[in-house]
Design an enzyme around this catalytic site. Structure first.
Site: not given
Length: 226
Positions: A118, A143
């Site tokens: 992230h 992810k």
């Protein structure tokens, strides 16, 4: 495309009062344990796993290094993940790969990893290298969530997802460009090969999340045969 919604209780009372009926149209539940003090996570866990018994759960401990609400050393981070896994064996475990690479070797035997990255500041120039390094490790899911500064950043994220999915068809990806600018990436995941989209219910867990109600309407239109 699977819909993921977060639960973010700040104490055991909030965990026990979660209205599970709100999640009936959700495919995956993400427990964001970082909204709790470190010492409360294990004691609150029974309420979460009992509430959502029979549902697929992602255990996520989003640290302050990647926009979360808890600060942990590498060893504290991996030890807490391993403790929750040993007791509850969640369907998926989120692991912040680049922030905790020093202890990643302790997770090599875990078959249910969501390797995550992230960046709430930018879409880095080395994004393709991040895709490549994480994909080579063959986790359950790769992810990636990054913040765009331009429309091109959004398109780059989507193009990289499409490219890596084409080259690695068995690998699952969950990618998104955050904020209002990146919202398109959350809606068009199926087109580029992103398997999950994260929605908000009462409170968003990341910038740019679409509400569950809106996402259901949009996906209905996109997936309609007419």
């Amino acid at each position: 495309m699977k819909i993921v919604a977060p639960v973010m209780p700040r104490n055991v009372e909030e965990a026990q009062s979660i209205d599970v009926s709100k999640y009936q149209d959700v495919n995956l539940i993400e427990w964001r344990a970082d909204f709790l003090p470190k010492e409360d996570i294990v004691s609150v866990a029974p309420a979460i796993f009992e509430k959502f018994a029979g549902r697929e759960i992602i255990f996520t401990l989003r640290t302050s290094r990647e926009g979360g609400h808890i600060t942990l050393s590498d060893q504290e981070y991996v030890d807490l993940i391993k403790e929750i896994n040993a007791i509850y064996n969640p369907d998926y475990i989120d692991f912040e790969y680049f922030s905790h690479k020093a202890v990643f070797h302790e997770m090599l035997d875990f078959p249910n990893l969501v390797l995550s990255y992230h960046n709430f500041d930018e879409t880095p120039e080395n994004l393709m290298e991040a895709f490549s390094e994480m994909t080579k490790l063959a986790p359950r899911v790769v992810k990636i969530a990054v913040m765009p500064q331009s429309e091109q950043d959004v398109l780059d994220l989507m193009n990289y997802t499409r490219g890596f999915k084409t080259l690695n068809p068995e690998q699952e990806f969950a990618t998104m460009s955050m904020g209002k600018l990146g919202r398109l990436s959350r809606l068009a995941g199926d087109v580029v090969g992103s398997s999950w989209t994260f929605v908000s219910l009462d409170q968003a867990s990341a910038p740019g999340q679409v509400s569950l109600a809106d996402m259901k309407r949009i996906l209905h239109v996109l997936e309609s045969e007419d």
